[in-house]
Scaffold this active site. Structure first.
Site, short mmCIF file in Angstrom:
data_model
loop_
_atom_site.label_atom_id
_atom_site.label_comp_id
_atom_site.label_asym_id
_atom_site.label_seq_id
_atom_site.Cartn_x
_atom_site.Cartn_y
_atom_site.Cartn_z
N ASP A 124 0.85 -1.18 0.00
CA ASP A 124 0.00 0.00 0.00
C ASP A 124 0.90 1.24 0.00
O ASP A 124 2.04 1.18 0.46
CB ASP A 124 -0.89 -0.02 1.24
CG ASP A 124 -1.82 1.19 1.31
OD1 ASP A 124 -2.27 1.63 0.24
OD2 ASP A 124 -2.07 1.68 2.42
N LYS A 125 0.39 2.34 -0.53
CA LYS A 125 1.20 3.56 -0.57
C LYS A 125 1.06 4.38 0.71
O LYS A 125 2.03 4.61 1.42
CB LYS A 125 0.81 4.43 -1.78
CG LYS A 125 1.62 5.74 -1.87
CD LYS A 125 1.17 6.60 -3.02
CE LYS A 125 -0.13 7.31 -2.73
NZ LYS A 125 -0.01 8.39 -1.71
#
Length: 356
Positions: free
Chosen positions: A76-77
């Site tokens: 995930d960012k």
């Protein structure tokens, strides 16, 4: 006796005393089954200590085996690759004027400046910031010790910080309006709406994704007054911000009554402008990505950001080198055998970067 005899023989063969000592201990333990659990515990404790020094804690050995065979990491960012502290850095008004915003993180320190470097002063800019403060569920305040306390969604807090920088304290704005109804932001809707009453008028404040809000906008606000919306111009402004790695929110408002809305984004609206926010990358992520690459492990970044915004971040980290490496959630859902259900991908609108 057998352990001592064998240790003496090995020692005379020139083996290091330290190795001979461990050999003798191992033979003694193997000869006494009751000592095996103790030996295993000591060995595991030593290994755990070594791994803890490298900031790794393992509860199940199967996890280490799985990690050792890993060839792709899907990360995930927000909050993983980045610090999860959105900061408003740029504003573009419908007439094309752009403003820069100084300051980092969740504080009220900084200011808004125009292209000439002077402090910003604009009727439209004030309307944009005011609308973002009303359509907001976050909390941000400065304590007596000078520290800032915050609570809520990252984008909401970024807007509150922007209000302080613009000299528009959020509490002052909120105290002058009466909230009538709200639709909170969600990944499915991709917009948030607040109906409020001010000076006897029923108004609406909306923020969210451009592709959701723009179709409902009939006019756009300028310092000279309202004028007909120019969708192509606004989309170009959006492109300009996303290409620089900004996460963009669209702000709109107008007169509206919650009882007359039957769900979905309200219409008609008046566009107030676009605001570009950026979530700083964690400093240690650059080395982590490089080390994974060197170890033969590919990195995939998963995010709900606009494709161009996500690509700009992925390019900076060395995860992607071309826009051809991006795939949208709906495109991935159309691939036979996709590992994620089409319904969930369409709801989230995720962008996924696949390594080339």
């Amino acid at each position: 006796m057998a352990s001592a005899f064998l240790a003496a023989v090995v020692l005379m063969q020139g083996e290091p005393p330290r190795e001979v000592f461990f050999l003798a201990i191992a033979l003694a333990v193997s000869a006494i089954p009751e000592g095996l659990p103790v030996a295993l515990t000591v060995a595991l404790a030593i290994a755990t200590g070594r791994m803890a020094e490298r900031h790794v804690i393992v509860r199940q050995l199967s996890a280490v085996e799985s990690l050792g065979s890993c060839t792709v990491i899907a990360s995930d960012k927000t909050g993983t690759l980045t610090v999860n502290q959105q900061t408003a850095k740029a504003i573009i008004l419908p007439d094309g004027r752009e403003f820069g915003i100084s300051g980092e993180g969740y504080t009220g320190t900084g200011r808004i400046t125009g292209a000439d470097g002077e402090d910003a002063a604009s009727r439209t800019l004030h309307a944009l910031i005011k609308t973002g403060l009303i359509c907001n569920e976050g909390e941000l305040s400065e304590r007596e010790n000078g520290k800032w306390q915050f609570h809520g969604d990252a984008m909401d807090i970024a807007f509150l910080s922007l209000g302080y920088k613009a000299g528009i304290p959020p509490d002052d704005i909120r105290s002058k309006v009466t909230i009538l109804a709200e639709i909170p932001f969600s990944s499915e809707n991709r917009f948030a709406t607040t109906w409020y009453q001010e000076d006897g008028e029923r108004m609406i404040a909306v923020k969210g994704a451009l592709e959701v809000i723009l179709p409902g906008c009939r006019t756009m606000l300028t310092d000279e007054g309202s004028r007909e919306i120019e969708p192509a111009l606004i989309e170009d402004q959006m492109e300009h911000l996303t290409s620089r790695g900004y996460r963009v929110l669209t702000i709109a408002g107008g007169r509206s009554d919650p009882e007359k809305v039957k769900g979905g984004p309200p219409s008609p609206l008046e566009l107030y402008g676009l605001i570009g926010c950026i979530d700083p990358i964690r400093p240690e992520v650059y080395d982590a990505v490089r080390e994974c690459r060197e170890a033969g492990v590919d990195i995939v970044m998963i995010t709900g950001d606009h494709p161009k915004t996500a690509y700009a971040i992925a390019r900076e980290l060395g995860i992607a080198t071309s826009e051809n490496e991006v795939i949208r959630g709906d495109e991935l859902a159309a691939i036979p055998g996709s590992w994620k259900s089409p319904a969930s991908l369409k709801r989230s609108g995720e962008c996924i970067y696949l390594p080339g």
